[in-house]
Design a protein around this motif. Structure first.
Motif, PDB file in Angstrom:
ATOM      1  N   THR B 140      -8.922  -2.852   0.693  1.00 23.68           N
ATOM      2  CA  THR B 140      -8.899  -1.853   1.766  1.00 23.68           C
ATOM      3  C   THR B 140      -7.493  -1.693   2.327  1.00 23.68           C
ATOM      4  O   THR B 140      -7.053  -0.572   2.611  1.00 23.68           O
ATOM      5  CB  THR B 140      -9.875  -2.259   2.876  1.00 23.68           C
ATOM      6  OG1 THR B 140     -11.163  -2.464   2.293  1.00 23.68           O
ATOM      7  CG2 THR B 140      -9.990  -1.166   3.929  1.00 23.68           C
ATOM      8  N   ARG B 143      -5.629   0.362  -0.128  1.00 24.04           N
ATOM      9  CA  ARG B 143      -6.063   1.759  -0.116  1.00 24.04           C
ATOM     10  C   ARG B 143      -5.500   2.472   1.106  1.00 24.04           C
ATOM     11  O   ARG B 143      -5.101   3.627   1.038  1.00 24.04           O
ATOM     12  CB  ARG B 143      -7.599   1.827  -0.122  1.00 24.04           C
ATOM     13  CG  ARG B 143      -8.108   3.211   0.074  1.00 24.04           C
ATOM     14  CD  ARG B 143      -9.278   3.616  -0.793  1.00 24.04           C
ATOM     15  NE  ARG B 143      -9.586   5.007  -0.494  1.00 24.04           N
ATOM     16  CZ  ARG B 143     -10.657   5.419   0.160  1.00 24.04           C
ATOM     17  NH1 ARG B 143     -11.582   4.537   0.523  1.00 24.04           N
ATOM     18  NH2 ARG B 143     -10.838   6.689   0.425  1.00 24.04           N
ATOM     19  N   MET B 144      -5.457   1.762   2.220  1.00 21.28           N
ATOM     20  CA  MET B 144      -4.901   2.354   3.442  1.00 21.28           C
ATOM     21  C   MET B 144      -3.437   2.732   3.239  1.00 21.28           C
ATOM     22  O   MET B 144      -3.020   3.817   3.628  1.00 21.28           O
ATOM     23  CB  MET B 144      -5.037   1.378   4.594  1.00 21.28           C
ATOM     24  CG  MET B 144      -4.830   2.024   5.938  1.00 21.28           C
ATOM     25  SD  MET B 144      -5.219   0.886   7.252  1.00 21.28           S
ATOM     26  CE  MET B 144      -3.829  -0.235   7.087  1.00 21.28           C
ATOM     27  N   GLU B 145      -2.693   1.853   2.614  1.00 20.42           N
ATOM     28  CA  GLU B 145      -1.299   2.183   2.309  1.00 20.42           C
ATOM     29  C   GLU B 145      -1.216   3.442   1.462  1.00 20.42           C
ATOM     30  O   GLU B 145      -0.384   4.321   1.702  1.00 20.42           O
ATOM     31  CB  GLU B 145      -0.646   1.049   1.524  1.00 20.42           C
ATOM     32  CG  GLU B 145      -0.267  -0.133   2.364  1.00 20.42           C
ATOM     33  CD  GLU B 145       0.217  -1.276   1.476  1.00 20.42           C
ATOM     34  OE1 GLU B 145       0.911  -1.031   0.483  1.00 20.42           O
ATOM     35  OE2 GLU B 145      -0.150  -2.426   1.775  1.00 20.42           O
TER      36      GLU B 145
END
Lengths: 194, 194
Positions: B140, B143-145
């Motif tokens: 996660t 993915r946020m990056e």
DNA sequence: CTTATCCTTTTACAAATGTTAAATAATCAA
DNA sequence: TTGATTATTTAACATTTGTAAAAGGATAAG
């Protein structure tokens, strides 16, 4: 050896997540050390493997990394917040991220190897740590939603409502990159809501 | 009671994360059930508390929620992927998210209450689960990056390289909302790289 | 106090993405 | 197959955000 009273805030933080025995407290206290970092100095540099779990005892810090030569702030840690660079700690890879003090800051550090060894003999500590990771995971999922599905202006408003004194303490350029926008764009947003 | 051979893929998935004893296997097997869901039907509705950990045995599924009346896809689960709605499972709050089968899909379900009880007597299962959460957490964060710091076109290219057959299997509107853009915008991106 | 540096805002323009609506294309059910 | 529904693309225009450069403020060191 760190005086246990120095760790009161930290131990209190942990006990709120999952209560644990006096022996477990002693085990954890035995691993803790204090690190003081002056404003704008780095606690950890980019490229180091993350083998330590940090907690902000006093002060303010951030995690940032470089994207096309520009600093991008990923996370702000206030007093009584943990700082864990998960992508390095749980993978063993060098972290692409640095930890920087934004004020004179006192960190509590726990070496992760020693902590993970404690898990074998003290399941309650493993459980505590599991819950910490669960919380961090949930927070990250929620932040991802915010980034993906709220406009920059909403995100700024949300951040202000959660941390009203953020803009007094932290340069706006860091807040801009934390929000995923440029400094110019944040300036426009701030002008538009005035 | 589920036949253990039906769970081979799942048990293999778990053993790769953290090996555990035959007794632990039996404990886990005893909690598993199989659920078949037809294409486009929901396994879980929005508003239900998430008290189950799911695994895709066969088929394809997604987690989605509603934002301003539009469906937003948060996650795709392929064969041998877990589905955990962390924001409900770890907080006890009703989930704002639904789980939908995108093909006829067979899920393995484990009730979380019973699993968490196992933790008290079988630390190796708690450890397994901790590692699962760690992995999900790291995924996660990464993915946020990606969402925050890559342009939509890069994100689409990245997704294609990771899951080349995604566009054959999944409606583009779901992929668009997964990427955080509109269907129109995704169409333009697809046209521009042709 | 003064200079140098860094932070923040503003301006002008470019690029990316959103919105709405219409046109095609594909799929499904009768 | 046909018609209805759904999915995808395209077009035109509006809005948001980015980029680069300049200017004004704030801050820190000498």
């Amino acid at each position: 050896m760190v005086n246990k009273t120095e760790l009161d805030g930290f131990l209190n933080f942990l006990q709120k997540i999952q209560s644990f025995s006096p022996e477990a407290v002693d085990s954890i206290v035995g691993l803790c050390s204090l690190i003081s970092i002056r404003k704008n100095q780095n606690l950890q540099e980019i490229g180091q493997k993350c083998r330590t779990i940090y907690f902000v005892k006093e002060g303010l810090a951030r995690i940032f990394y470089l994207k096309d030569g520009n600093e991008v702030t990923e996370y702000f840690a206030f007093e009584n917040d943990l700082i864990i660079r998960a992508e390095s700690l749980f993978t063993g890879k060098p972290s692409k991220k640095a930890i920087q003090a934004l004020e004179n800051t006192v960190f509590i550090g726990i070496p992760s190897d020693a902590l993970f060894e404690l898990f074998d003999t003290k399941p309650e500590i493993e459980r505590l740590f599991r819950k910490i990771i669960e919380q961090a995971y949930v927070a990250t999922v929620l932040r991802m939603e915010a980034i993906q599905f709220h406009a920059a202006e909403e995100r700024y408003a949300l951040l202000l409502s959660e941390k009203p004194n953020l803009i007094q303490q932290i340069p706006l350029k860091h807040i801009a990159s934390y929000l995923g926008i440029t400094q110019v764009s944040l300036s426009r947003i701030r002008a538009s809501i005035r």
